[in-house]
Design an enzyme around this catalytic site. Structure first.
Site, PDB file in Angstrom:
ATOM      1  N   CYS A  99       0.911  -1.276   0.115  1.00 57.56           N
ATOM      2  CA  CYS A  99      -0.075  -0.146   0.108  1.00 57.56           C
ATOM      3  C   CYS A  99       0.939   1.293   0.038  1.00 57.56           C
ATOM      4  O   CYS A  99       1.747   1.416  -0.922  1.00 57.56           O
ATOM      5  CB  CYS A  99      -0.928  -0.072   1.179  1.00 57.56           C
ATOM      6  SG  CYS A  99      -2.209   1.287   1.350  1.00 57.56           S
ATOM      7  N   ILE A 100       0.523   2.099   1.086  1.00 53.99           N
ATOM      8  CA  ILE A 100       1.602   3.326   0.991  1.00 53.99           C
ATOM      9  C   ILE A 100       2.866   3.213   1.771  1.00 53.99           C
ATOM     10  O   ILE A 100       3.666   4.136   1.754  1.00 53.99           O
ATOM     11  CB  ILE A 100       0.748   4.439   2.064  1.00 53.99           C
ATOM     12  CG1 ILE A 100       1.290   5.935   1.692  1.00 53.99           C
ATOM     13  CG2 ILE A 100       0.559   4.186   3.203  1.00 53.99           C
ATOM     14  CD1 ILE A 100       1.526   6.343   0.052  1.00 53.99           C
TER      15      ILE A 100
END
Lengths: 219, 219
Positions: free
Chosen positions: A135-136
């Site tokens: 994800c991030i």
């Protein structure tokens, strides 16, 4: 039995670890025969978000204590672990990765990184042990190696503005679909977009499972 | 597309929903093509537990608000739902099911049950729609039908003392292994022990996946 670290950042997508990503990571690791070493830094959360309304709450919560919810209590303060304790290390996403482990969500390429997070990433790289970012969380990697003499390939999906900030930190961003992951064979770094792109939990799982299997191939 | 309710009880095994059970339930439902309707009652948690130390914390948290962490914000107050809104309803476990949705963990067969939980279970039974109960959650079913003229087969694994309290409420307890579930075809009730017996997340998943597939077979 391979020992795989999973570094959490709280418990909940808006102020901590994305819960689905964390559990899918754990399930896939366990099914692949790995021993999971849950860890998190012992630090106060940047904020506490009411996940029903999206509003910030006037509360103080601790990243290690809240992460322990996902780990069912079996979790170790990151300050007590070194690269000797694990064969690979994974970072699930959620805003916690970009608010508590670093503050990329607020500052982009100018972000701070928690010193223990920076240390463990650098130790794993020095030991040539694999790292996985979901994800991030690839922003953590980019920030940790900001001034290092390396250009690793990572992905946060296809968001141009976020990718620009990653590249400003010196890493090479590659566009990736939700069901895939970007593998940097030379540096043993793997990343997948998960909920940066996923519309549902199955989509998030498809990329995370590939990421975990890549990690297990390396260890 | 089948609409399957997932009734949560907070976020964390010791004072809310067991997170692994909840996410595995969601992942298996999503992969089976179901639409997930997350719900929880809007009520204060019986207690808040520090999952790192096991100690009770001097905090007040709300079941619906904390459950929203698992649901990524997409959750509806149980009071706003009826059996018309879903084709089946599942209850993951965790102490929240036996502390917040009822207080079976404190009172056994003499337990209270949250009125909305009792209502929705009774509505689903009246509509002949399937119900699934994971871990300690079968206690909810037993309590909800305490005075009803029915004897359903359920399981919480093999703990005799807990099973005795279930039977005191009028349900029939059957011993079940962690990788299996008990199916009551007549009443369309399925239950599985999950972390009542599981030593790891894969074991919990094995029974939960069977339970979800049984639910999907019925709907």
């Amino acid at each position: 039995m391979a020992k795989i670290g999973v570094c959490l950042s709280g418990c909940g997508v808006n102020d901590g670890s994305e819960i689905h990503e964390s559990v899918i990571t754990a399930l896939t690791l366990d099914r692949a025969g790995a021993e999971i070493i849950y860890t998190a830094p012992d630090v106060v959360q940047t904020k506490v978000v009411n996940h029903l309304t999206g509003d910030e709450m006037n509360e103080i919560r601790n990243v290690l204590v809240e992460s322990a919810r996902i780990a069912r209590g079996e979790i170790t303060d990151l300050a007590q672990l070194t690269s000797d304790d694990m064969d690979a290390l994974l970072f699930p996403g959620g805003f916690g990765a970009a608010l508590n482990l670093c503050d990329f969500a607020l500052k982009g390429a100018d972000c701070y990184i928690h010193p223990e997070v920076k240390r463990i990433i650098q130790e794993m790289l020095a030991a040539q042990k694999p790292l996985g970012f979901i994800c991030i969380a690839p922003a953590l990697f980019a920030r940790a190696v900001k001034n290092a003499d390396m250009t690793a390939k990572i992905t946060i999906g296809n968001d141009r503005a976020t990718a620009d900030q990653i590249e400003k930190l010196g890493s090479q961003h590659e566009i990736c679909s939700v069901d895939d992951c970007i593998v940097d064979e030379e540096n043993k770094i793997v990343s997948t977009p998960a909920y940066m792109l996923a519309g549902n939990i199955s989509e998030a799982a498809s990329g995370i499972e590939k990421l975990v299997h890549q990690i297990m191939k390396w260890v």
